[in-house]
Design a protein around this motif. Structure first.
Motif, PDB file in Angstrom:
ATOM      1  N   ARG A 164     -70.261  -3.201 -74.685  1.00 11.88           N
ATOM      2  CA  ARG A 164     -70.432  -1.742 -74.574  1.00 11.88           C
ATOM      3  C   ARG A 164     -71.923  -1.435 -74.690  1.00 11.88           C
ATOM      4  NH1 ARG A 164     -69.933   2.359 -78.444  1.00 11.88           N
ATOM      5  NH2 ARG A 164     -69.317   0.822 -79.993  1.00 11.88           N
ATOM      6  N   VAL A 165     -72.429  -0.599 -73.801  1.00 11.27           N
ATOM      7  CA  VAL A 165     -73.865  -0.352 -73.692  1.00 11.27           C
ATOM      8  C   VAL A 165     -74.183   1.128 -73.855  1.00 11.27           C
ATOM      9  CG1 VAL A 165     -75.866  -0.483 -72.151  1.00 11.27           C
ATOM     10  CG2 VAL A 165     -74.164  -2.314 -72.135  1.00 11.27           C
ATOM     11  N   THR A 166     -75.240   1.399 -74.615  1.00 18.61           N
ATOM     12  CA  THR A 166     -75.840   2.724 -74.676  1.00 18.61           C
ATOM     13  C   THR A 166     -77.294   2.554 -74.270  1.00 18.61           C
ATOM     14  OG1 THR A 166     -74.403   3.381 -76.504  1.00 18.61           O
ATOM     15  CG2 THR A 166     -76.384   4.700 -76.153  1.00 18.61           C
ATOM     16  N   ILE A 167     -77.785   3.439 -73.413  1.00 19.87           N
ATOM     17  CA  ILE A 167     -79.179   3.365 -72.986  1.00 19.87           C
ATOM     18  C   ILE A 167     -79.927   4.578 -73.517  1.00 19.87           C
ATOM     19  CG2 ILE A 167     -80.771   3.355 -71.024  1.00 19.87           C
ATOM     20  CD1 ILE A 167     -78.648   1.837 -69.437  1.00 19.87           C
ATOM     21  N   ALA A 168     -81.039   4.311 -74.191  1.00 21.79           N
ATOM     22  CA  ALA A 168     -81.953   5.352 -74.668  1.00 21.79           C
ATOM     23  C   ALA A 168     -83.248   5.187 -73.882  1.00 21.79           C
ATOM     24  CB  ALA A 168     -82.201   5.198 -76.163  1.00 21.79           C
ATOM     25  N   HIS A 169     -83.721   6.265 -73.274  1.00 22.66           N
ATOM     26  CA  HIS A 169     -84.915   6.178 -72.428  1.00 22.66           C
ATOM     27  C   HIS A 169     -86.202   6.477 -73.184  1.00 22.66           C
ATOM     28  CE1 HIS A 169     -82.583   5.423 -68.856  1.00 22.66           C
ATOM     29  NE2 HIS A 169     -81.758   6.377 -69.231  1.00 22.66           N
ATOM     30  N   GLY A 170     -86.134   6.448 -74.497  1.00 21.44           N
ATOM     31  CA  GLY A 170     -87.316   6.648 -75.326  1.00 21.44           C
ATOM     32  C   GLY A 170     -86.995   6.336 -76.775  1.00 21.44           C
ATOM     33  N   GLY A 171     -88.037   6.246 -77.573  1.00 23.25           N
ATOM     34  CA  GLY A 171     -87.874   5.876 -78.972  1.00 23.25           C
ATOM     35  C   GLY A 171     -87.077   6.869 -79.796  1.00 23.25           C
ATOM     36  N   GLN A 172     -87.372   8.163 -79.634  1.00 25.45           N
ATOM     37  CA  GLN A 172     -86.638   9.155 -80.420  1.00 25.45           C
ATOM     38  C   GLN A 172     -85.164   9.166 -80.038  1.00 25.45           C
ATOM     39  OE1 GLN A 172     -87.899  10.945 -83.141  1.00 25.45           O
ATOM     40  NE2 GLN A 172     -85.674  11.118 -83.388  1.00 25.45           N
ATOM     41  N   GLU A 173     -84.907   9.017 -78.757  1.00 28.23           N
ATOM     42  CA  GLU A 173     -83.521   8.957 -78.282  1.00 28.23           C
ATOM     43  C   GLU A 173     -82.799   7.743 -78.898  1.00 28.23           C
ATOM     44  OE1 GLU A 173     -81.264   8.691 -73.991  1.00 28.23           O
ATOM     45  OE2 GLU A 173     -83.255   9.603 -74.017  1.00 28.23           O
ATOM     46  N   ALA A 174     -83.518   6.627 -79.032  1.00 21.79           N
ATOM     47  CA  ALA A 174     -82.938   5.429 -79.650  1.00 21.79           C
ATOM     48  C   ALA A 174     -82.621   5.666 -81.124  1.00 21.79           C
ATOM     49  CB  ALA A 174     -83.896   4.242 -79.494  1.00 21.79           C
ATOM     50  N   ILE A 175     -83.544   6.289 -81.837  1.00 20.89           N
ATOM     51  CA  ILE A 175     -83.323   6.584 -83.264  1.00 20.89           C
ATOM     52  C   ILE A 175     -82.124   7.515 -83.418  1.00 20.89           C
ATOM     53  CG2 ILE A 175     -84.284   7.705 -85.317  1.00 20.89           C
ATOM     54  CD1 ILE A 175     -87.087   6.744 -84.234  1.00 20.89           C
ATOM     55  N   ASP A 176     -82.062   8.545 -82.599  1.00 18.91           N
ATOM     56  CA  ASP A 176     -80.952   9.491 -82.651  1.00 18.91           C
ATOM     57  C   ASP A 176     -79.619   8.783 -82.400  1.00 18.91           C
ATOM     58  OD1 ASP A 176     -82.840  11.471 -83.111  1.00 18.91           O
ATOM     59  OD2 ASP A 176     -82.747  12.274 -81.063  1.00 18.91           O
ATOM     60  N   ALA A 177     -79.600   7.893 -81.411  1.00 18.75           N
ATOM     61  CA  ALA A 177     -78.374   7.157 -81.085  1.00 18.75           C
ATOM     62  C   ALA A 177     -77.957   6.253 -82.242  1.00 18.75           C
ATOM     63  CB  ALA A 177     -78.572   6.331 -79.817  1.00 18.75           C
ATOM     64  N   MET A 178     -78.934   5.630 -82.887  1.00 21.96           N
ATOM     65  CA  MET A 178     -78.625   4.728 -84.004  1.00 21.96           C
ATOM     66  C   MET A 178     -78.135   5.489 -85.226  1.00 21.96           C
ATOM     67  SD  MET A 178     -81.533   1.798 -83.575  1.00 21.96           S
ATOM     68  CE  MET A 178     -81.196   1.162 -85.162  1.00 21.96           C
ATOM     69  N   GLU A 179     -78.583   6.709 -85.398  1.00 23.46           N
ATOM     70  CA  GLU A 179     -78.097   7.505 -86.524  1.00 23.46           C
ATOM     71  C   GLU A 179     -76.633   7.886 -86.335  1.00 23.46           C
ATOM     72  OE1 GLU A 179     -81.041  10.613 -86.660  1.00 23.46           O
ATOM     73  OE2 GLU A 179     -82.161   9.578 -88.226  1.00 23.46           O
TER      74      GLU A 179
END
Length: 120
Positions: free
Chosen positions: A28-43
């Motif tokens: 299963r994949v989630t793609i974040a196109h930037g650092g803040q988006e990645a942090i938000d997804a991980m939270e």
């Protein structure tokens, strides 16, 4: 339940390529196109593995790693970057990054076996 990988990569083409490799292997994949988006997804959901670009506009990969540590978000991290200098590699090692790939040297056959070791 399938394993979950978060790809933090601002290059849409490369993120899509990595996503296809993972989906082909039932990940299963989630793609974040930037650092803040990645942090938000991980939270919202901490993945089993983070594929992280170092150079991203705004919040870069180093800031993502620092935020992970500060927020106690724990997952395996593989850095995939255009930077190949020893300073960058040393900085990643200091942050306990287990694997570091240079994008120009990367191929599907090299990436999947390493990812697989973190998902089993």
């Amino acid at each position: 339940m399938s394993k979950h990988v978060l790809i933090a990569e601002d290059d849409t083409l490369l993120a899509g390529m990595m996503g296809k490799i993972l989906q082909k292997n039932k990940v299963r994949v989630t793609i974040a196109h930037g650092g803040q988006e990645a942090i938000d997804a991980m939270e919202k959901e901490v993945p089993d593995l983070l594929l992280l670009d170092v150079l991203m506009p705004g919040v870069d990969g180093y800031a993502v790693m620092k935020a992970m540590k500060a927020k106690k978000l724990k997952c395996h991290v593989i850095v995939i970057s255009n930077l190949s200098d020893s300073h960058t590699k040393a900085k990643c090692e200091d942050m306990d990054i287990q694997h570091y790939f240079v994008k120009n040297d990367l191929d599907d056959d090299q990436l999947w076996p390493v990812i697989q070791t973190y998902l089993t």
